[in-house]
Design an enzyme around this catalytic site. Sequence first.
Site, mmCIF file in Angstrom:
data_model
loop_
_atom_site.group_PDB
_atom_site.id
_atom_site.type_symbol
_atom_site.label_atom_id
_atom_site.label_comp_id
_atom_site.label_asym_id
_atom_site.label_seq_id
_atom_site.Cartn_x
_atom_site.Cartn_y
_atom_site.Cartn_z
ATOM 1 N N LEU A 158 75.045 41.843 48.775
ATOM 2 C CA LEU A 158 73.895 41.082 48.290
ATOM 3 C C LEU A 158 73.343 40.160 49.383
ATOM 4 O O LEU A 158 72.978 39.019 49.118
ATOM 5 C CB LEU A 158 74.260 40.269 47.040
ATOM 6 C CG LEU A 158 74.677 41.089 45.808
ATOM 7 C CD1 LEU A 158 75.080 40.160 44.671
ATOM 8 C CD2 LEU A 158 73.568 42.016 45.364
ATOM 9 N N CYS A 159 73.302 40.661 50.617
ATOM 10 C CA CYS A 159 72.754 39.867 51.720
ATOM 11 C C CYS A 159 71.837 40.740 52.589
ATOM 12 O O CYS A 159 71.876 40.679 53.818
ATOM 13 C CB CYS A 159 73.868 39.234 52.551
ATOM 14 S SG CYS A 159 75.200 40.342 53.026
ATOM 15 N N GLY A 160 71.045 41.553 51.920
ATOM 16 C CA GLY A 160 70.049 42.348 52.627
ATOM 17 C C GLY A 160 70.678 43.359 53.569
ATOM 18 O O GLY A 160 71.681 44.007 53.251
#
Length: 295
Positions: free
Chosen positions: A90-92
Amino acid sequence: MASLKDLRNRITSVKATQKITKAMQMVAAAKLRRAQMAAESARPYAERMAQVLGNLAANLTPGAETPRLLSGTGQDRTHLLLVCTAERGLCGAFNSSIARLARDHARRLMAQGKTVKIICVGKKGYDVLRREFRDQIVELIELRGVRQLGFENAESIARNLLGRYDAGEFDVATLFYSRFRSVIAQIPTAQQIIPAEIAPTETAPTGASADAVYEYEPGEGEILAALLPKNLTVQILRALLENAASEQGARMGAMDSATRNAGEMIKKQTLIYNRTRQAMITKELIEIISGAEAL
């Protein structure tokens, strides 16, 4: 066409997701401040350490024995890739960009007939690389339980590398991480750490030689032998801290985009809901009027 109940459930679900992504964005922003300060504090020390080593190497006494961490093994057959990524997603594109850089580097080496070994620091990089390099991955180091990265974490990884190097398991080691520039810019970076890449030496004052600027005791070779393992730990620590800041910056940006996308979806679904409700009301009114006229 979806029923009003389905549309209401969908809107409620997206609103709940939006609250979660907004909360995650705020948490990432709070963590980013601390991580950014730690990364920026580590940079001057790491750069100065490399510069001191450069001066020592430039003034190494002729005939003195050069440490293996500086001179290498004299071969270039086996390469170890130390790939540092995050434990969570969930951090690109943060994790995938580091893994992609390591993957491309490994492919080039293997195309040249080199032997490649990989140590993954972080679960996400391992998940990406094991699809293609399962046989090349020799170890996974997880830092999931570490709340605050410190010197001891980097020192443990450095000891692992030094043990493998002394055992002759590899000739060259390259460190992969993401250098933090800003919230919207994290730069995947590859840095050779064994043999150590030496920074340019300092410029001596006018009319003075480098020997006149520094006097080394007991000797350049012995000092290098003591400092090079510490430099390895410092460079790994810097990479871990840069990664921590980059991860939070990337997560903050990703969660901001997710929050805005959820808002757009809520608006779209609400519009569909209102139109569907209006159409149902209109249909019911027509049926009532038609029934009244029939009577």
